[in-house]
Design a protein around this motif. Structure first.
Motif, PDB file in Angstrom:
ATOM      1  N   TYR A  85      45.474  40.463  29.592  1.00 42.93           N
ATOM      2  CA  TYR A  85      44.356  39.726  28.999  1.00 42.93           C
ATOM      3  C   TYR A  85      42.993  40.133  29.579  1.00 42.93           C
ATOM      4  N   GLY A  86      42.824  41.443  29.740  1.00 35.82           N
ATOM      5  CA  GLY A  86      41.534  41.968  30.165  1.00 35.82           C
ATOM      6  C   GLY A  86      41.347  42.101  31.659  1.00 35.82           C
ATOM      7  N   CYS A  87      42.264  41.572  32.470  1.00 37.48           N
ATOM      8  CA  CYS A  87      42.165  41.672  33.932  1.00 37.48           C
ATOM      9  C   CYS A  87      42.816  42.968  34.414  1.00 37.48           C
ATOM     10  N   ILE A  88      42.173  43.633  35.355  1.00 36.38           N
ATOM     11  CA  ILE A  88      42.790  44.802  35.986  1.00 36.38           C
ATOM     12  C   ILE A  88      43.609  44.282  37.162  1.00 36.38           C
ATOM     13  N   VAL A  89      44.918  44.243  36.977  1.00 43.27           N
ATOM     14  CA  VAL A  89      45.802  43.645  37.985  1.00 43.27           C
ATOM     15  C   VAL A  89      46.581  44.725  38.740  1.00 43.27           C
ATOM     16  N   PHE A  90      46.982  45.779  38.040  1.00 46.25           N
ATOM     17  CA  PHE A  90      47.879  46.788  38.616  1.00 46.25           C
ATOM     18  C   PHE A  90      47.169  48.114  38.879  1.00 46.25           C
ATOM     19  N   GLN A  91      47.635  48.828  39.882  1.00 48.29           N
ATOM     20  CA  GLN A  91      47.137  50.177  40.161  1.00 48.29           C
ATOM     21  C   GLN A  91      47.305  51.068  38.929  1.00 48.29           C
ATOM     22  N   GLU A  92      48.449  50.917  38.261  1.00 48.37           N
ATOM     23  CA  GLU A  92      48.726  51.766  37.099  1.00 48.37           C
ATOM     24  C   GLU A  92      47.725  51.541  35.969  1.00 48.37           C
ATOM     25  N   GLN A  93      47.180  50.336  35.878  1.00 47.38           N
ATOM     26  CA  GLN A  93      46.175  50.073  34.848  1.00 47.38           C
ATOM     27  C   GLN A  93      44.884  50.827  35.141  1.00 47.38           C
ATOM     28  N   ALA A  94      44.495  50.845  36.414  1.00 49.84           N
ATOM     29  CA  ALA A  94      43.294  51.602  36.786  1.00 49.84           C
ATOM     30  C   ALA A  94      43.495  53.086  36.481  1.00 49.84           C
ATOM     31  N   MET A  95      44.694  53.583  36.776  1.00 49.58           N
ATOM     32  CA  MET A  95      45.007  54.983  36.474  1.00 49.58           C
ATOM     33  C   MET A  95      44.962  55.231  34.968  1.00 49.58           C
ATOM     34  N   ALA A  96      45.540  54.299  34.203  1.00 45.78           N
ATOM     35  CA  ALA A  96      45.587  54.454  32.750  1.00 45.78           C
ATOM     36  C   ALA A  96      44.192  54.410  32.135  1.00 45.78           C
TER      37      ALA A  96
END
Length: 276
Positions: A85-96
């Motif tokens: 829901y728009g939050c950057i929670v995981f390392q993988e999301q930052a990478m993606a």
């Protein structure tokens, strides 16, 4: 199985549920009302000092309850961040985000992953991240993202760098938590007795566990010479009977003999057999 999510995480039946043993985590889960493994993984990743101090829990719950109000800024960003829901929670999301939004090749993302490790936001790493800023912004703009949105997104990535959590780890733990919740939902008596047996050797944990199972409608008896067994058991009236192993001084050999000679009508039966 939505019955599992509602029975455990929504109603607050957390007896022995992995990742939900602390009161703070339990309150967070009840407020957020997870309905998927990803929801569980997200909540367990948010329930850490860094995200909580940044009030990510409030932002996430508000967005989850009002998903139509989340402004992702661009479909590419939504593609990556919609599950949380728009939050950057995981390392993988930052990478993606670096890959999907800015077009940075995946082969280069390992450096970013290292930067995202908990405790890995050293000054050197942050400086390296800032050096990527122009590349990130130009790549995002080329993909149709407005420059102001790209700048804001990059700053968010840097901000979350200090406490981004590993998604594969969080999802594995979330699956374990769900298994516990599934067993509590569909095999409650077996789960409760197994939970009590697991903590019987630790008085502090046992006291907490007994309080939890009593809140589920169970009562607890004393060790019973004719009802107790090698493990905790539950009678038809939802009475939990402690195991012999939870009673100090009773070893395996004694338990074996007690079980073999039952039932006992009195202390005489226990101490003497027919031939004296």
């Amino acid at each position: 199985d939505q019955d599992v999510y509602e029975n455990v995480y929504h109603r607050g039946k957390f007896a022995g549920i992995f990742q939900c043993t602390q009161k703070g985590a339990q309150k967070l889960f009840q407020r957020a009302k997870p309905r998927s493994i990803i929801d569980i993984a997200t909540l367990t990743s948010i329930y850490r000092p860094g995200p909580l101090s940044a009030k990510v829990d409030r932002i996430y719950i508000n967005a989850k309850q009002n998903p139509d109000t989340v402004d992702y800024g661009h479909p590419l960003i939504k593609q990556v961040l919609e599950p949380s829901y728009g939050c950057i929670v995981f390392q993988e999301q930052a990478m993606a985000l670096c890959n999907v939004v800015a077009g940075i090749p995946k082969v280069e993302l390992n450096k970013i992953r290292k930067m995202m490790k908990p405790g890995g936001s050293s000054g050197e790493n942050v400086e390296k991240a800032r050096a990527l800023k122009e590349r990130f912004i130009s790549g995002a703009v080329q993909n149709g993202v407005q420059k102001t949105i790209a700048v804001d997104l990059y700053e968010k990535i840097l901000y979350f760098a200090g406490y981004g959590f590993n998604a594969s780890h969080a999802v594995s733990y979330a699956i374990n938590s769900y298994y516990c919740a599934w067993l509590l939902t569909h095999y409650e008596e077996e789960w409760v007795t197994a939970y009590l047996e697991a903590v019987s050797g630790n008085p502090k944990k046992l006291s907490k566990a007994l309080s939890e199972v009593k809140s589920l409608g169970y009562s607890v008896s004393r060790v019973d010479i004719n009802k107790s067994d090698r493990t905790w058991v539950c009678t038809e009236d939802k009475t939990l009977v402690p195991s012999f192993s939870s009673c100090k001084g009773i070893g395996d050999a004694a338990v074996q003999e007690i079980l073999a000679q039952r039932p006992y009508k009195g202390v005489t039966d226990l101490l003497w057999n027919e031939d004296g």
